[in-house]
Design an enzyme around this catalytic site. Structure first.
Site, PDB file in Angstrom:
ATOM      1  N   MET A 191       2.251   9.516   3.787  1.00  0.00           N
ATOM      2  CA  MET A 191       3.468   9.665   4.567  1.00  0.00           C
ATOM      3  C   MET A 191       4.500   8.597   4.243  1.00  0.00           C
ATOM      4  SD  MET A 191       3.697   9.740   8.711  1.00  0.00           S
ATOM      5  CE  MET A 191       5.241   9.633   9.595  1.00  0.00           C
ATOM      6  N   ALA A 192       4.030   7.390   3.872  1.00  0.00           N
ATOM      7  CA  ALA A 192       4.965   6.277   3.680  1.00  0.00           C
ATOM      8  C   ALA A 192       4.347   5.259   2.735  1.00  0.00           C
ATOM      9  CB  ALA A 192       5.299   5.627   5.021  1.00  0.00           C
ATOM     10  N   THR A 193       5.188   4.341   2.273  1.00  0.00           N
ATOM     11  CA  THR A 193       4.759   3.209   1.466  1.00  0.00           C
ATOM     12  C   THR A 193       5.071   1.934   2.237  1.00  0.00           C
ATOM     13  OG1 THR A 193       5.216   4.418  -0.584  1.00  0.00           O
ATOM     14  CG2 THR A 193       5.030   2.024  -0.741  1.00  0.00           C
ATOM     15  N   VAL A 194       4.124   0.973   2.215  1.00  0.00           N
ATOM     16  CA  VAL A 194       4.295  -0.288   2.925  1.00  0.00           C
ATOM     17  C   VAL A 194       4.593  -1.387   1.908  1.00  0.00           C
ATOM     18  CG1 VAL A 194       3.260  -1.961   4.503  1.00  0.00           C
ATOM     19  CG2 VAL A 194       2.717   0.469   4.730  1.00  0.00           C
ATOM     20  N   GLY A 196       0.640   5.466   1.104  1.00  0.00           N
ATOM     21  CA  GLY A 196      -0.103   6.530   1.755  1.00  0.00           C
ATOM     22  C   GLY A 196       0.586   7.862   1.584  1.00  0.00           C
ATOM     23  N   ASP A 252      -6.061   8.459  16.150  1.00  0.00           N
ATOM     24  CA  ASP A 252      -6.399   8.338  14.727  1.00  0.00           C
ATOM     25  C   ASP A 252      -7.198   7.062  14.474  1.00  0.00           C
ATOM     26  OD1 ASP A 252      -6.489   9.159  12.097  1.00  0.00           O
ATOM     27  OD2 ASP A 252      -4.596   8.205  11.544  1.00  0.00           O
ATOM     28  N   ALA A 296       0.852  -1.197   0.000  1.00  0.00           N
ATOM     29  CA  ALA A 296       0.000   0.000   0.000  1.00  0.00           C
ATOM     30  C   ALA A 296       0.878   1.233   0.000  1.00  0.00           C
ATOM     31  CB  ALA A 296      -0.930   0.002   1.214  1.00  0.00           C
ATOM     32  N   LYS A 350       7.537  -0.472   6.445  1.00  0.00           N
ATOM     33  CA  LYS A 350       6.940   0.821   6.142  1.00  0.00           C
ATOM     34  C   LYS A 350       8.066   1.819   5.918  1.00  0.00           C
ATOM     35  CE  LYS A 350       3.261   3.820   7.981  1.00  0.00           C
ATOM     36  NZ  LYS A 350       2.317   3.974   9.119  1.00  0.00           N
TER      37      LYS A 350
END
Length: 626
Positions: free
Chosen positions: A21-24, A19, A133, A17, A39
């Site tokens: 802020m980061a990629t997993v 996002g 969150d 995935a 991550k």
């Protein structure tokens, strides 16, 4: 990133995935030989201390929790300019995916999910951590039935409850009124978000909607969440009350933390899920009339609150009662025998079903890089159903199988459905414009592509040393505005201008060109009136553009070109000198200047018509004529 070895330990396999802020990514921990989720913070955020702090905070917050309903964090570190976080890998979906597929959930399903999330959240609150969150995207539903809470990127210590400057970092649909109005968050803010999630699970929609985020925030701050049963009448009253308790606008009217709400959920759970209620047992004593001594006893099992009535005819004597008792025992024996036979059959059948029959465990065959029809055949022959799903993959060619879920080698029940991922080729991504930037900065922006470790170097008189001149694709052409994910790219980096060597002595010119990594070849020497002997007249580039290792051809001066010596024999010495000097020669003679007009040239060297370098000396010998 695919194929990269992070920190010498984690081999990146595929992307899960991406996002804001980061990629997993899915990776293999080579040290412990297990699959993990890694991550990786986006490269363009690495210089932002705020994002780096949040990223590290997620690792520290989650690492403090050891609970079955919280995603485990294994490691956190920095590899070169890349910050990463290593977590437990959970194949499955999120609660958001489940809601997209089913719109709303049953009360029983909602209770199961709430129980798991509250259990994990209670552990966080006990450790002094506020999640801040909570939303369906952060509730993970694993394929094996586990439910876990993840993404502690906004988590903070419960004592640090002020969210100055970050009050609206959480998703707006789940923000508590105090976060909207005062920027303050504590455990009760998590309870509010969980109440909104419960409302959404029960009704299939969020309580507040609007065209702009501020409209939704205004409703959180000024309106009360309605009971879910106003939208879905089948919601049990107990769940209605639980949602209203959790979403009270006044934090003091909510549960103080997740443990209190979890205890209340478990108190009312039997009433919310009737199929799980325990059956109460009652005994009824039946005695014959006309005597104070019991003559027969019957134990009747009934749910609590049921009325059980038994009677014995007044005319029955003891013999009749004994006969009835014997008949009951006989009938009970038949039922017990039938029950034993039934259970034995079920046991044998279950053993066969799960041991050798359709329900037995079987290993998922390897299908990676097979054609879909061949992979389907292999999976069906192993006893599985197949569901093909298209997916981008930067490594596996389009039309071939990427892999399966569960993955190859895992055990699964025969007859279960295996998801087969079929590659549609790499994703096409925009290519950042990095021309004119330092090489390190360019690499940081091109992490979605496979940039060659060795850059090409090129001389440039216009671009400073170390800056990117061009980005080339796999064919060596300048890359366009879009390119395939993980496609091979090569950077062309300037090494500055080719060293100028014209006019230098040949030895110094060679030294400079060798130092720049250039090869040298020599043309035939040439005469040049302006360039001294053994100095470079011209340096010719044999390639354009010039790269280190290319060749420069040097032309070396032989000095001025030779000219023909005039014939001055028989002329007066003074006339001979004028003529020779006019031809470019210097003149050597021995007579005093006083006698030059009276002397005649008898000899000259070099002789007339010979070639001599311009500027060289001509010797003349004269005699006086008296």
């Amino acid at each position: 990133m695919i194929g990269r070895l992070v920190d010498g330990r984690y081999q990146v396999r595929s992307r899960i995935a991406r996002g804001g802020m980061a990629t997993v990514y899915l990776a293999t921990d080579l040290r412990l030989e297990r699959r993990v989720a890694i991550k990786v913070m986006h490269g363009h955020l690495a210089d932002d201390n705020t994002f780096k702090t949040r990223f590290v905070q997620e690792a520290r917050s989650a690492a403090r929790l050891a609970h079955p309903n919280v995603v485990n964090v294994f490691d956190q570190g920095q590899d070169a300019d890349m910050a990463y976080l290593v977590m437990e890998y959970l194949p499955g979906i999120t609660l958001r995916d489940l809601l997209k597929d089913y719109k709303r959930l049953t009360p029983e399903q909602t209770v199961d999910i709430l129980d798991a999330v509250l259990s994990g959240l209670a552990a966080a609150h006990k450790a002094g951590i506020v999640h801040r969150d909570l939303k369906p995207e952060n509730v993970l539903l694993a394929d094996d039935g586990r439910i876990k809470l993840g993404d502690f990127g906004l988590a903070r210590a419960a004592s640090a409850n002020t969210a100055t400057g970050q009050a609206l970092l959480g998703t707006i649909a789940y923000l508590s009124p105090e976060l909207v109005t005062r920027g303050v968050a504590d455990a009760r803010s998590d309870i509010y978000a969980l109440g909104i999630m419960a409302y959404e699970m029960l009704t299939g929609e969020q309580p507040y909607v609007g065209e702009a985020p501020m409209q939704i925030a205004y409703q959180h701050a000024n309106d009360s969440v309605p009971a879910p049963s106003t939208r879905t009448p089948s919601v049990p009253p107990g769940l209605d009350a639980l949602v209203l308790w959790a979403t009270s606008r006044d934090p003091d009217q909510r549960p103080a933390d997740a443990r209190i709400m979890l205890d209340r959920l478990r108190e009312i759970e039997p009433d919310l899920t009737p199929g799980r209620r325990q059956t109460a047992m009652h005994d009824t004593l039946v005695i014959g009339t006309g005597t104070d001594v019991p003559t027969a006893e019957t134990r009747v099992l009934a749910p609590a609150g049921a009325v059980v009535a038994t009677a014995v005819d007044e005319g029955d004597d003891d013999a009749g009662v004994l006969e009835q008792s014997a008949n009951r025992r006989r009938n009970r024996g038949y039922w017990l025998l039938a029950l034993v036979l039934l259970l034995t059959g079920l046991s044998v059948g279950t053993g066969w079903y799960f041991g050798a029959g359709p329900g037995a465990l079987a290993s998922i065959p390897a299908t990676s890089e097979m054609l879909p029809q061949n992979a389907t055949q292999a999976l069906e022959e192993a006893g599985f159903g197949v569901e093909p799903v298209d997916r981008n993959d930067p490594v596996v060619p389009a039309g071939q199988v990427i892999g399966t879920d569960p993955p190859a080698g895992d055990l699964a029940r025969r007859g279960s459905i295996v998801t087969m991922f079929v590659s549609t080729g790499p994703q096409i991504l925009p290519v950042p414009d990095v021309v004119g930037q330092p090489e390190a900065d360019a690499r940081a922006q091109l992490t979605d592509f496979s940039v060659a470790e060795e850059s090409r170097t090129q001389f440039s008189a216009d671009v400073a040393e170390g800056l990117v001149l061009a980005v080339l694709d796999a064919d060596g052409a300048a890359v366009g505005g879009e390119y395939a994910e993980l496609g091979k790219l090569t950077l062309v980096v300037s090494v500055g201008p080719v060293p100028p060597v014209e006019g230098l002595a040949v030895g110094e010119a060679q030294s400079r060109l060798d130092g720049a990594g250039l090869k040298i070849e020599f043309a035939d020497p040439a005469y040049d009136d302006a360039v001294p002997v053994d100095s470079v007249i011209t340096a010719e580039w044999l390639d354009d553009p010039m790269n280190p290792g290319d060749t420069v051809r040097l032309t070396v001066s032989k000095g001025p070109a030779p000219v023909e010596v005039p014939n001055v024999v028989g002329k007066t010495m003074s006339d001979a000198i004028v003529e020779l000097e006019a031809a470019g020669f210097s003149v050597a003679y021995e007579l005093p200047d006083l006698f030059l007009p009276l002397a005649t040239v008898k000899e000259q060297a070099p002789a007339a018509s010979e070639l001599a370098p311009r500027g060289s000396s001509v010797r003349i010998v004269g005699s006086l004529t008296l």
